[in-house]
Motif scaffolding. Structure first.
Motif, PDB file in Angstrom:
ATOM      1  N   PHE A  84       0.833  -1.195   0.000  1.00  0.00           N
ATOM      2  CA  PHE A  84       0.000   0.000   0.000  1.00  0.00           C
ATOM      3  C   PHE A  84       0.872   1.250   0.000  1.00  0.00           C
ATOM      4  O   PHE A  84       2.010   1.243   0.475  1.00  0.00           O
ATOM      5  N   GLN A  85       0.286   2.337  -0.511  1.00  0.00           N
ATOM      6  CA  GLN A  85       1.008   3.598  -0.555  1.00  0.00           C
ATOM      7  C   GLN A  85       1.397   4.049   0.850  1.00  0.00           C
ATOM      8  O   GLN A  85       2.507   4.506   1.087  1.00  0.00           O
ATOM      9  N   ASN A  86       0.463   3.917   1.787  1.00  0.00           N
ATOM     10  CA  ASN A  86       0.746   4.208   3.186  1.00  0.00           C
ATOM     11  C   ASN A  86       1.158   2.911   3.876  1.00  0.00           C
ATOM     12  O   ASN A  86       0.419   1.924   3.843  1.00  0.00           O
ATOM     13  N   ILE A  87       2.323   2.912   4.483  1.00  0.00           N
ATOM     14  CA  ILE A  87       2.883   1.700   5.077  1.00  0.00           C
ATOM     15  C   ILE A  87       1.913   1.115   6.102  1.00  0.00           C
ATOM     16  O   ILE A  87       1.392   1.824   6.967  1.00  0.00           O
ATOM     17  N   ARG A  88       1.649  -0.177   5.983  1.00  0.00           N
ATOM     18  CA  ARG A  88       0.691  -0.848   6.860  1.00  0.00           C
ATOM     19  C   ARG A  88       1.321  -2.052   7.550  1.00  0.00           C
ATOM     20  O   ARG A  88       0.802  -3.158   7.497  1.00  0.00           O
ATOM     21  N   VAL A 101       3.319 -13.290   9.460  1.00  0.00           N
ATOM     22  CA  VAL A 101       1.888 -13.004   9.321  1.00  0.00           C
ATOM     23  C   VAL A 101       1.471 -13.083   7.858  1.00  0.00           C
ATOM     24  O   VAL A 101       0.391 -13.596   7.527  1.00  0.00           O
ATOM     25  N   GLY A 102       2.330 -12.579   6.974  1.00  0.00           N
ATOM     26  CA  GLY A 102       2.017 -12.610   5.552  1.00  0.00           C
ATOM     27  C   GLY A 102       1.894 -14.012   4.989  1.00  0.00           C
ATOM     28  O   GLY A 102       1.308 -14.202   3.911  1.00  0.00           O
ATOM     29  N   ALA A 149       9.056  -3.327  13.742  1.00  0.00           N
ATOM     30  CA  ALA A 149       8.897  -2.588  12.489  1.00  0.00           C
ATOM     31  C   ALA A 149       8.978  -1.090  12.709  1.00  0.00           C
ATOM     32  O   ALA A 149       9.496  -0.353  11.858  1.00  0.00           O
ATOM     33  N   ALA A 150       8.493  -0.628  13.848  1.00  0.00           N
ATOM     34  CA  ALA A 150       8.493   0.809  14.135  1.00  0.00           C
ATOM     35  C   ALA A 150       9.893   1.380  14.224  1.00  0.00           C
ATOM     36  O   ALA A 150      10.090   2.585  14.024  1.00  0.00           O
ATOM     37  N   GLU A 156      13.728   0.674   4.915  1.00  0.00           N
ATOM     38  CA  GLU A 156      13.658  -0.708   5.393  1.00  0.00           C
ATOM     39  C   GLU A 156      12.205  -1.138   5.585  1.00  0.00           C
ATOM     40  O   GLU A 156      11.847  -2.287   5.306  1.00  0.00           O
ATOM     41  N   GLN A 157      11.380  -0.224   6.053  1.00  0.00           N
ATOM     42  CA  GLN A 157       9.962  -0.548   6.205  1.00  0.00           C
ATOM     43  C   GLN A 157       9.321  -0.849   4.852  1.00  0.00           C
ATOM     44  O   GLN A 157       8.504  -1.773   4.728  1.00  0.00           O
ATOM     45  N   ARG A 158       9.700  -0.099   3.835  1.00  0.00           N
ATOM     46  CA  ARG A 158       9.183  -0.371   2.492  1.00  0.00           C
ATOM     47  C   ARG A 158       9.592  -1.768   2.028  1.00  0.00           C
ATOM     48  O   ARG A 158       8.791  -2.514   1.452  1.00  0.00           O
ATOM     49  N   ARG A 159      10.840  -2.124   2.264  1.00  0.00           N
ATOM     50  CA  ARG A 159      11.310  -3.447   1.851  1.00  0.00           C
ATOM     51  C   ARG A 159      10.656  -4.551   2.679  1.00  0.00           C
ATOM     52  O   ARG A 159      10.398  -5.648   2.173  1.00  0.00           O
ATOM     53  N   LEU A 160      10.375  -4.253   3.953  1.00  0.00           N
ATOM     54  CA  LEU A 160       9.691  -5.238   4.792  1.00  0.00           C
ATOM     55  C   LEU A 160       8.283  -5.503   4.265  1.00  0.00           C
ATOM     56  O   LEU A 160       7.818  -6.649   4.271  1.00  0.00           O
ATOM     57  N   GLU A 161       7.616  -4.468   3.794  1.00  0.00           N
ATOM     58  CA  GLU A 161       6.299  -4.678   3.191  1.00  0.00           C
ATOM     59  C   GLU A 161       6.391  -5.610   1.988  1.00  0.00           C
ATOM     60  O   GLU A 161       5.518  -6.457   1.776  1.00  0.00           O
TER      61      GLU A 161
END
Length: 259
Positions: A84-88, A101-102, A149-150, A156-161
């Protein structure tokens, strides 16, 4: 190549507003396909229809030869995974746990297995953890597996998504503005990661405002403007299309070319 995803004359309305007007496109297996357009062009709405989040009011979406239902969990089960555009992310869970979880869409343990901790359930949990660790290494995040994640940097958060999306073993990875907010170094790393994902057999659909990234990465590009598709083809041809030039620069194409 053969079609993996097809949109056929898709129309989407919100009240009296027609957000998409008879939009069609085809994403071939094994390609990186880009979807671009000015702000308000209908990209996100179309993306949501293509990934099962919205239903089309008219037309159809076909994925892997079957009609796509407007249900995200069914889309995921069929082989579509998205960011998503906004990190979730789950901010208070570790990077490893986020990827685990994924993986739930590909698991088989039921309630009884979870309650009684059967051997099959324990084996499946171990396999999930192992696969999640592999995906963190794949996306360059293995050193951050235990960090929440926070506490990860933005890139890194983008890559984690993306790692979490890959945990579903998708046929199609749909990325919504993955380079948003990234610096040049992070964007270059993202480009290499997407190229690697495609090389490993996953088709990629990309919405992105970074036109330079799209044109240097995608095999084909479609352009939306005011809910209509105005161009579709190889990046070089799309860049030269008068309708695309006018949509991005305003006015007519001749004016856009004027010194």
């Amino acid at each position: 190549m053969s079609a993996l995803l097809e949109a056929r004359d898709v129309v989407k309305r919100f009240g009296g507003l027609t957000a998409l007007s008879e939009v069609s496109l085809t994403v071939e297996r094994g390609e990186i396909f880009g979807l671009i357009g000015p702000n308000g062009a209908g990209k996100t709405t179309f993306f949501n229809v293509l990934t099962g989040l919205y239903s089309a009011d008219q037309g159809a979406v076909v994925f892997d030869g079957k009609p796509l239902s407007a249900a995200p969990h069914q889309a995921a089960a069929a082989g579509i995974s998205r960011t998503f555009q906004n990190i979730r992310l789950f901010a208070n869970m570790s990077a490893l746990e986020n990827v685990m979880v994924g993986r739930h869409v590909r698991t088989h343990a039921g309630v009884l297995g979870a309650v009684f901790r059967t051997g099959a359930t324990r084996a499946e949990e171990a396999a999930i953890r192992s696969r999640a660790a592999e995906l963190l290494e794949y996306t360059g995040l293995s050193a951050r597996a235990g960090d929440t994640a926070a506490h990860l940097a933005y890139g890194e958060q983008r890559r984690l998504e993306i790692a979490r999306a890959l945990a579903t073993d998708p046929k199609l990875l749909a990325l919504d503005e993955p380079a948003a907010g990234m610096n040049a170094t992070e964007t270059a790393g993202l480009k290499k990661l997407i190229e690697r994902i495609r090389a490993d057999g996953v088709t990629v659909l990309l919405i992105e405002h970074d036109v330079k990234l799209v044109m240097g990465l995608c095999d084909r590009v479609a352009v939306l403007d005011y809910g209509r598709k105005i161009a579709d083809g190889a990046p070089a041809a799309v860049q030269r299309d008068p309708a695309v030039i006018a949509a991005y620069l305003g006015g007519n194409a001749e004016a856009a070319h004027a010194p």
